[in-house]
Scaffold this active site. Structure first.
Site, PDB file in Angstrom:
ATOM      1  N   HIS A 242       0.878  -1.150   0.000  1.00 36.57           N
ATOM      2  CA  HIS A 242       0.000   0.000   0.000  1.00 36.57           C
ATOM      3  C   HIS A 242       0.923   1.209   0.000  1.00 36.57           C
ATOM      4  CE1 HIS A 242      -3.937   1.680   0.789  1.00 36.57           C
ATOM      5  NE2 HIS A 242      -4.417   0.456   0.811  1.00 36.57           N
TER       6      HIS A 242
ATOM      7  N   HIS B  38      -9.079  -2.405   7.271  1.00 35.16           N
ATOM      8  CA  HIS B  38      -8.315  -1.191   6.978  1.00 35.16           C
ATOM      9  C   HIS B  38      -8.799   0.022   7.793  1.00 35.16           C
ATOM     10  CE1 HIS B  38      -5.697   1.212   4.373  1.00 35.16           C
ATOM     11  NE2 HIS B  38      -6.658   2.119   4.380  1.00 35.16           N
TER      12      HIS B  38
ATOM     13  N   HIS C 175      -7.266   2.330  10.862  1.00 38.69           N
ATOM     14  CA  HIS C 175      -7.165   3.802  10.839  1.00 38.69           C
ATOM     15  C   HIS C 175      -7.756   4.400  12.119  1.00 38.69           C
ATOM     16  CE1 HIS C 175      -5.410   5.020   7.107  1.00 38.69           C
ATOM     17  NE2 HIS C 175      -6.361   4.568   6.324  1.00 38.69           N
TER      18      HIS C 175
ATOM     19  N   GLY D 135     -11.899  10.455  -0.982  1.00 40.84           N
ATOM     20  CA  GLY D 135     -10.465  10.427  -1.300  1.00 40.84           C
ATOM     21  C   GLY D 135     -10.241  10.315  -2.795  1.00 40.84           C
TER      22      GLY D 135
ATOM     23  N   ARG E  22       5.459  14.868   8.295  1.00 41.09           N
ATOM     24  CA  ARG E  22       5.906  16.220   8.619  1.00 41.09           C
ATOM     25  C   ARG E  22       7.218  16.221   9.403  1.00 41.09           C
ATOM     26  NH1 ARG E  22       3.298  17.438   5.127  1.00 41.09           N
ATOM     27  NH2 ARG E  22       1.032  17.520   5.125  1.00 41.09           N
TER      28      ARG E  22
ATOM     29  N   ARG F  40       2.998  27.044  -2.846  1.00 43.28           N
ATOM     30  CA  ARG F  40       2.846  26.252  -1.617  1.00 43.28           C
ATOM     31  C   ARG F  40       3.376  27.007  -0.404  1.00 43.28           C
ATOM     32  NH1 ARG F  40       5.683  20.946  -3.338  1.00 43.28           N
ATOM     33  NH2 ARG F  40       5.730  20.659  -1.102  1.00 43.28           N
TER      34      ARG F  40
ATOM     35  N   SER G 223      10.479  20.530   5.766  1.00 46.44           N
ATOM     36  CA  SER G 223      11.141  19.244   5.917  1.00 46.44           C
ATOM     37  C   SER G 223      12.566  19.265   5.354  1.00 46.44           C
ATOM     38  CB  SER G 223      10.317  18.153   5.241  1.00 46.44           C
ATOM     39  OG  SER G 223       9.990  18.528   3.929  1.00 46.44           O
TER      40      SER G 223
HETATM   41 FE   FE2 Z   1      -6.314   4.184   4.132  1.00 47.71          FE
END
Ligand code: FE2
Length: 585
Positions: free
Chosen positions: A10, A125, A129, A179, A432, A463, A544
């Protein structure tokens, strides 16, 4: 009891290790493989977790993965009966299924000298989460929401967490997905890479939601908090979408159909200029997402009457929407852990198994320090082969007498306009940089955004950069107050303060802040405090530590990034490397 949690095959493959319910280590595979969002079997992250815990594969009692092929089975069968998939798609799904079921074998192949004697647990899944948020939140009871692309035939799940238990009260099933909606618009707008959604979120405040009425037909809201897509605008439900989840960067073919271009006009190609229409479409997508998100969150609040909420799933990275929850709903406290996306499922899968086996809640995540760390010897060893090159380039290496001296010197350099690579302690868990693998700069300088974009980050100019602010100063500088340790919420900066910190003020007056506590990040807190003493500003610009690559993990990678880019100063632990051009004043 030792539980290894995995997000495997994934995007953002990751591993986490939990001992007696306490998180010991967690890291994304991308940091070791050096490929962003790396998908596949996270053998290097597992090796790190085992090493950090001082255990071997044979010591693992349970392995949990955030995917369960049996979850939502009736729904799957019903859907497949009504919509038989193309043979190619079916074969691909079966291959992926075999990969996940083969995880115990893959573990033994990755660590051939040891036997895996534990038990393997697939965890749904979205339950993983929800657990990844609620079970490390400070809440004993809270509403819980997970929204993403897809996982185990669902794209969203919500309910209530109480103690060890999470009761899922509703789900949105395939093919409907917020999503997927956001990802499709991201592709349409010419940002083709997995995880580019944050670019659309960053672009949105430059436009107006002129296309929101048109988009209302794409995402329809339901009274139970759920939502449905108008599938005419999408391809994922009827065509095999080429994607890749194995051993490399995740890739997706277009998710949207030609109908979307008929509705919104021609798509933007990656090299096309960004026009007003594109900015408006970004603003409209964000507005459409927020309408669906707040519909769900409000329904859940009314039904549960709770005032705390924990969020997870890729969409929980929508820090702009998260930051509006307290204004838009009756929820008063919001918790989003550091890796709210799929990587976080590694923690959630492990903790779900821990609680199923009767374990008590044992840890709250209030910092992100779960990755590898490197001592003085390792930092010196990284510098040693480069000393001649550094000397020839006029760089000097210094070690301040103590931490106070180090923080004062670095704060002075930042106040003098220099850009600092700041490498300290354990690598952050989640996407992050939070003061351990960060590039730091002065938020007061109007030109700093441009300097960073051109000299170091080489990224799109629209950004925004984020502020890391002392937690006791949040109320004074932002319109909201509260702890946001993981940069998962965007707050409005107070109007009278915006001109003072232009480099971290987005075009709409917002800032995606990180609150910094002396308890969880003492050295970073000391550095920002030193900067406040010099300038009156209790925050630093924090981005970052990387240049179009995963965030650096090791001192070698930090030094390499420093040498490749035009950073002025590199601080690794107690060691300061100074470029000659400006030097620390
Ligand atoms: Fe997910």
């Amino acid at each position: 009891m030792i539980i290894l949690g995995l997000n495997a095959f994934h995007g953002d493959a990751a591993a986490a290790l939990v001992r007696d319910g306490v998180l010991i280590a967690a890291a994304e595979e991308e940091r070791f493989r050096r490929i962003k969002h790396w998908a596949g079997f996270p053998s290097q992250a597992i090796a790190y977790c085992l090493c950090e815990a001082g255990v071997g594969l044979a010591d693992i009692d349970h392995v949990a993965v955030n995917q369960d092929n049996r979850a939502n089975l009736a729904r799957r069968i019903g859907y497949l009966a009504a919509h038989p998939p193309a043979p190619k798609l079916l074969l691909e799904r079966l291959r992926m299924r075999r990969e996940r079921e083969g995880i115990p074998r893959l573990l033994e192949a990755a660590f051939p000298s040891e036997r895996f004697r534990g038990t393997f647990h697939p965890v749904e899944h979205h339950l993983a989460h929800l657990s990844s948020a609620f079970h490390v939140s400070p809440f004993e009871q809270a509403a819980v929401v997970s929204i993403d692309g897809f996982g185990d035939f669902a794209s969203a799940a919500w309910g209530v967490g109480r103690g060890r238990q999470i009761d899922i009260e509703g789900r949105v099933h395939f093919p409907h997905s917020l999503g997927i909606f956001y990802q499709a618009i991201t592709q349409y707008l010419g940002f083709p890479h997995y995880g580019d959604e944050y670019k659309v979120m960053g672009l949105a405040p430059y436009g107006t939601p002129a296309f929101a009425p048109a988009m209302q037909q794409i995402v329809r809201l339901k009274p139970d908090g759920g939502f449905a897509l108008d599938l005419a605008y999408f391809r994922h439900h009827r065509e095999p979408i080429a994607y890749q989840w194995t051993s490399g960067a995740p890739q997706f073919a277009d998710l949207f159909s030609p109908a979307l271009e008929r509705l919104l006009g021609p798509r933007r190609r990656p090299d096309d200029p960004i026009e007003a229409r594109h900015r408006d479409i970004a603003a409209s997508a964000q507005a459409t997402y927020e309408a669906a998100f707040f519909n769900l969150v409000r329904v859940l609040q009314k039904r549960s009457r709770l005032t705390d909420i924990a969020l997870a799933g890729g969409c929980a990275m929508n820090s702009v929407a998260n930051g509006k929850i307290r204004r838009e709903t009756q929820f008063r406290r919001v918790y989003v852990q550091a890796a709210a996306g799929d990587a976080g499922g590694a923690i959630g899968a492990a903790l779900t198994v821990w609680h199923r086996l009767g374990g008590a809640r044992a840890s709250t995540m209030d910092h992100a320090d779960w990755g590898p760390q490197f001592g003085r010897d390792e930092i010196e060893a990284a510098l040693a082969p480069h000393r001649t090159r550094l000397g020839e380039a006029g760089c000097t290496i210094e070690v301040p007498t103590d931490e106070q001296d180090l923080c004062r010197r670095v704060a002075a350099a930042i106040a003098g306009g220099q850009v600092i690579g700041w490498f300290q302690g354990r690598m952050e868990w989640g996407p992050r940089a939070l003061g351990n693998r960060s590039i730091l700069a002065d938020p007061r300088r109007p030109d700093m955004k441009e300097i960073l974009n051109t000299r170091i980050k080489r990224r799109e100019s629209f950004r925004p950069f984020a502020p890391s602010v002392l937690e006791d100063a949040v109320g004074e500088w932002f319109e909201e107050d509260g702890a946001v340790p993981f940069m998962t919420q965007v707050f409005q900066i107070r109007e009278d303060k915006r001109a003072k910190i232009p480099a971290v003020t987005h075009v709409d007056g917002s800032g995606r802040l990180q609150t910094v506590s002396s308890r969880t990040n003492p050295r970073f807190h000391r550095l920002i405090t030193a900067f406040r003493e010099m300038t009156g500003v209790p925050m630093l610009l924090n981005t970052s530590f990387n240049e179009n690559e995963p965030i650096v993990c090791t001192p070698d990678q930090a030094l390499d990034c420093f040498l490749r880019t035009e950073m002025d100063v590199l601080v690794m632990g107690d060691v300061i490397v100074l470029r000659p051009r400006r030097g620390v004043q």
